[in-house]
Design an enzyme around this catalytic site. Structure first.
Site, PDB file in Angstrom:
ATOM      1  N   HIS A  36       0.794  -1.226   0.000  1.00 53.73           N
ATOM      2  CA  HIS A  36       0.000   0.000   0.000  1.00 53.73           C
ATOM      3  C   HIS A  36       0.830   1.281   0.000  1.00 53.73           C
ATOM      4  CE1 HIS A  36      -4.178  -1.387   0.448  1.00 53.73           C
ATOM      5  NE2 HIS A  36      -3.659  -2.427   1.067  1.00 53.73           N
ATOM      6  N   LYS A  46      -8.968  13.299   4.990  1.00 51.08           N
ATOM      7  CA  LYS A  46      -8.105  12.118   4.922  1.00 51.08           C
ATOM      8  C   LYS A  46      -7.160  12.154   6.118  1.00 51.08           C
ATOM      9  CE  LYS A  46      -6.886  13.400   0.806  1.00 51.08           C
ATOM     10  NZ  LYS A  46      -7.171  12.136   0.169  1.00 51.08           N
ATOM     11  N   ARG A  47      -6.441  11.062   6.324  1.00 50.47           N
ATOM     12  CA  ARG A  47      -5.446  11.013   7.398  1.00 50.47           C
ATOM     13  C   ARG A  47      -4.463  12.169   7.230  1.00 50.47           C
ATOM     14  NH1 ARG A  47      -0.525   8.220   7.460  1.00 50.47           N
ATOM     15  NH2 ARG A  47      -1.039   7.299   5.458  1.00 50.47           N
ATOM     16  N   LYS A  77       0.264  14.121   2.145  1.00 49.74           N
ATOM     17  CA  LYS A  77      -1.090  14.395   1.661  1.00 49.74           C
ATOM     18  C   LYS A  77      -1.312  15.897   1.499  1.00 49.74           C
ATOM     19  CE  LYS A  77      -2.910  10.091   3.582  1.00 49.74           C
ATOM     20  NZ  LYS A  77      -3.412   9.395   2.388  1.00 49.74           N
ATOM     21  N   THR A 107      -8.813   6.309  -1.865  1.00 50.41           N
ATOM     22  CA  THR A 107     -10.190   5.864  -2.070  1.00 50.41           C
ATOM     23  C   THR A 107     -11.164   6.991  -1.747  1.00 50.41           C
ATOM     24  OG1 THR A 107     -10.104   4.851   0.145  1.00 50.41           O
ATOM     25  CG2 THR A 107      -9.826   3.389  -1.752  1.00 50.41           C
ATOM     26  N   LYS A 119     -14.860   8.225  -3.521  1.00 52.81           N
ATOM     27  CA  LYS A 119     -16.123   8.506  -2.817  1.00 52.81           C
ATOM     28  C   LYS A 119     -16.661   9.882  -3.185  1.00 52.81           C
ATOM     29  CE  LYS A 119     -14.272   5.740   0.906  1.00 52.81           C
ATOM     30  NZ  LYS A 119     -13.358   5.861   2.057  1.00 52.81           N
TER      31      LYS A 119
END
Length: 820
Positions: A358, A546-547, A552, A654, A658
């Site tokens: 991942h 998100k985390r 990110k 992901t 969504k």
């Protein structure tokens, strides 16, 4: 005995009866919590009827079964999705209505399981849903965390972690399976003896932790199958030492019990210290050992003692490296418990275990200190060393004399056990989770392994279950879609593409826009109730959820908001489409810089709110304690999806899927699944910015980038960064964000600042935001883009992902051959 009915009248009678039996109350006097328990128990009764049928069908078929091992499963609430998959939402809703109860009030009473945190766990949950819906026999395996990760509270603009006590009132969906409890052993020493002319190994003086399984059913949509999520709870086999307790030594009396049970207390215990790292290793081995013991026990009950047939009936899939100890543990069980020789056991392992990677980030490719593994798992360590010896021997034949390369590929090297290398070497399949990620694994992360064993590598793009992330969380849009193109898309989500022509239909776009507005109003109500924050639904809703991690790049988003604020303040003629930026994220408790980014976002919110002109165009909201339940409200309301990862760092994503499925337009880098999203919708319906992955990887290798150049040349960036430390953002403590400021200029590598290229990509991001702002002003154009995003999202259903896994890796036979 005939099956119980679950029509509307039967449901009403059952709920009333359960409230009376459980609480001694008439339904009119029951609390919402009491009604929830009665309702959940009723739904559970309906599920259990299917469980019996599903189990009998699987045993009769004697088919191959998948065991999906993952350190986390971010399940979300189960009640409504269970009703949905049982095709019973109307019956339950109407039954409650006739009892004078709003189902939405009852659903809120369900605690959210603290079994996961981010995309890894949510993916595993989507996979279980799709496996059941496609009638594929499987079992998910994980730890039954007592407190999960943590409950996030924002206090004075900073994250505070509180225990997430989700099990306080029990879990209505789980069943303890005491007959499958087993022992997991730690420590001790290994003795070698000869039995009937062959070497046997026995571990002595170990200490024992008991693994107790709890099963939670995962129902398929209109399917035969109900697959279990097996959650292992740790407990000490020793009871309370009454002697010590009676003498007043209360701590000593329960100390050993507490140490054993710590294994299943929290998800991702802090590992900056030795004890925390040791606890993580215990967790990983604990649930993999317990799962494997059950797998072999179940196999022998169904198929006998011939272990050579194990790969024909069992596939073990390890979701990232956390369950990687399954490799030496399965070897140990086959050799020490089943009496197989090394070569036979090794061949079985390499035909049974598959591995999903991942991440390409070095810090996430787990490794464990040799002395820790040797101390905690002495027999597994012996097996790991032998696997390493044989691997290095093979590599020597392939790369003679290239010791550096062999050391990089070794399972044991530089005083560490390298889990990713072991997983690649000993599994029969290694897959990435997007097309780009798969290419990077072969070209970079596992380049040398790909030269030696290329047949193992593939890429399967992640997916999300449209049942939860469209049908469950966006019922109005679901209704519009079914009214427009029929209901076949529910079973075949790629048929959502039939919506695409309606992007040119003004009447359809108007209905689509009305639904988005209703979802924005619903989110506004939730924010008011939960955080007493007022947001204007007429603003554009721009979301990054998100985390929280530097790669990110929530920091890029925050820096750009500060630049927008400055444009408003410095130029009275500047205008923009009013926009509320919503962040949802948890930072790991020990991740100082991530917590500083939260602090900056909260400071931005206060700064903007204080300025009379800025707040008419800008607002920043940090959504506290972001979880699946809040995502189910947030995602349908989003109009812009921020997917800003440094190119090559996000394996797939992901959340991007969504948001897309619910009609949000993506602004993002060409990273992970964004590449495939852009191909589906067309470049005119997505905002792509920033460097591409090959450029990023070249810059990391060459160390040619100097962020100071951008700081000096870009006046807007320089002003915003100065405001981070001059008291503009943090008047009460100007130095509070100093580390964040320096990270953009000095970085962690000395000469090269800005490790994740925030400043490097800022100009491109800013220009993409200008285009986005202009397009949003043209609502007909924007709504067309939004419809196209929903229409082209079907390919990102986890049903497609699971079919691909099954065709390429697992080769399971559906329990109901007649279903598609």
């Amino acid at each position: 005995m005939p099956a119980t009915k679950f029509d509307k009248e039967s449901i009403k009678e059952t709920i009333i009866g359960k409230v009376q039996r459980y609480n001694g109350l008439p339904i009119e006097e029951a609390s919402k919590a009491q009604i929830y328990r009665a309702l959940a128990s009723t739904v559970r009764d309906q599920i259990m009827q299917k469980v019996v049928t599903s189990r009998e069908t699987r045993k009769k078929a004697k088919s191959k079964r998948l065991y999906y091992l993952s350190i986390e499963y971010l399940m979300g609430r189960s009640m409504y999705c269970n009703m949905l998959n049982l095709l019973s939402t109307r019956e339950y809703t109407e039954a409650l209505q006739e009892l004078g109860i709003d189902i939405r009030d009852v659903l809120k009473e369900e605690p959210e399981p603290g079994l996961g945190n981010g995309g890894l766990g949510r993916l595993a949950a989507c996979f279980l849903d799709s496996l059941s819906s496609l009638d594929l026999p499987a079992m998910g395996c994980t730890i039954r965390y007592e407190y999960g990760l943590f409950r996030q509270k924002i206090v004075d603009g900073q994250q505070v972690e509180l225990p997430d006590s989700w099990l306080d009132n029990g879990n209505m969906w789980e069943t303890a399976v005491m007959e499958d409890a087993c022992e997991v052993h730690f420590g001790g020493h290994v003795e070698e003896t000869e039995v009937n002319g062959s070497k046997r190994y026995f571990t002595r003086d170990y200490y024992t932790v008991e693994a107790v399984p709890y099963d939670m059913p995962v129902v398929g949509y209109d399917a035969v199958t109900v697959n279990p999520l097996r959650m292992w709870s740790a407990r000490s086999p020793k009871k309370l030492d009454l002697g010590s307790f009676g003498e007043g030594r209360y701590v000593q009396a329960s100390e050993e019990i507490e140490l054993a049970e710590a294994i299943s207390k929290v998800l991702y215990p802090e590992d900056r210290h030795y004890e925390g790292k040791m606890l993580r290793l215990k967790q990983h081995y604990f649930f993999t050992s317990a799962s494997l013991q059950y797998i072999l026990k179940n196999y022998k009950q169904e198929f006998g003692n011939d272990m050579s047939k194990l790969p024909d009936k069992v596939v073990i899939h390890i979701n990232d490296t956390h369950p990687g100890m399954a490799v030496p543990e399965l070897m140990r069980l086959l050799i020490d418990e089943e009496g197989l020789g090394w070569d036979e056991a090794s061949a079985i392992v390499q035909k049974t275990i598959a591995y999903t990677n991942h991440t390409i980030m070095a810090e996430a490719l787990e490794k464990w200190p040799v002395n820790m593994v040797q101390q905690l798992l002495p027999r597994c360590y012996q097996i790991i060393c032998e696997m390493n010896r044989r691997l290095c021997e093979r590599l020597w034949n392939y790369f003679p004399g290239d010791w550096d390369r062999i050391a990089r590929m070794a399972i044991v090297s530089y005083d560490n056990v390298h889990m990713a290398n072991m997983c690649v070497a000993m599994s029969y399949s290694v897959n990435g989770v997007s097309r780009l990620h798969g290419e990077i694994l072969k070209a970079d992360t596992f380049h040398d392994f790909n030269l030696v064993m290329p047949e193992k590598f593939c890429a399967i793009t992640n997916g999300i279950t449209h049942r939860r992330w469209l049908m469950n969380c966006n019922p109005e849009l679901t209704g519009l879609i079914s009214q427009t193109i029929g209901t076949d898309w529910i079973k075949d989500p790629e048929r959502l593409s039939e919506l695409r022509p309606y992007a040119d239909d003004a009447a359809f776009r108007d209905e689509f826009a009305k639904i988005k507005r209703h979802n924005k109003e619903r989110l506004a109500r939730m924010l008011k109730e939960r955080q007493n924050v007022d947001v204007d639904p007429s603003f554009m809703f721009d979301v990054q959820a998100k985390r929280l991690h530097e790669y990110k790049r929530q920091l890029l988003n925050a820096l750009h908001i500060l630049v927008l604020y400055n444009r408003i303040v410095n130029d009275e003629s500047f205008t923009m489409e009013p926009r509320v930026f919503i962040f949802g994220a948890k930072a790991s408790p020990g991740y100082y810089r991530a917590k500083q980014i939260i602090r900056m976002i909260c400071a931005l919110s206060k700064l903007i709110e204080k300025h009379p002109r800025a707040r008419t165009m800008l607002q920043v909201v940090f959504l506290e304690n972001y979880n699946v339940s809040s995502a189910e409200v947030l995602i349908p309301a989003a109009e812009v999806s921020e997917q800003l990862s440094t190119a090559s760092k996000e394996a797939s994503g992901t959340g991007n899927m969504k948001f897309m499925m619910n009609g949000a337009v993506t602004i993002g880098t060409m990273d992970g699944a964004n590449v495939e999203i852009s191909e589906q919708v067309g470049m005119e319906n997505i905002y792509i910015f920033g460097m591409r992955s090959d450029t990023v990887r070249d810059m990391y290798r060459e160390h040619t980038y100097n962020s100071m150049d951008i700081y000096e040349k870009n006046q807007e960036v320089r002003q915003a960064m100065t405001q981070m430390i001059d008291g503009t953002l943090m008047p009460e403590n100007p130095a509070a964000l100093q580390d964040l400021y320096h990270s953009l200029l000095l970085g962690d590598w000395g000469s090269m600042g800005d490790n994740y290229f925030v400043l490097k990509d800022f100009g491109s991001y800013s220009m993409a935001q200008r285009r986005l702002n202009a397009d949003y002003a043209n609502q007909a154009k924007w709504q067309k883009m939004a419809v196209i995003n929903t229409a082209m999202s079907g390919v990102f259903s986890s049903d497609r992902t699971i079919r691909e896994y099954n065709d390429r890796i697992w080769h399971l036979t559906p329990l109901s051959q007649g279903k598609k």
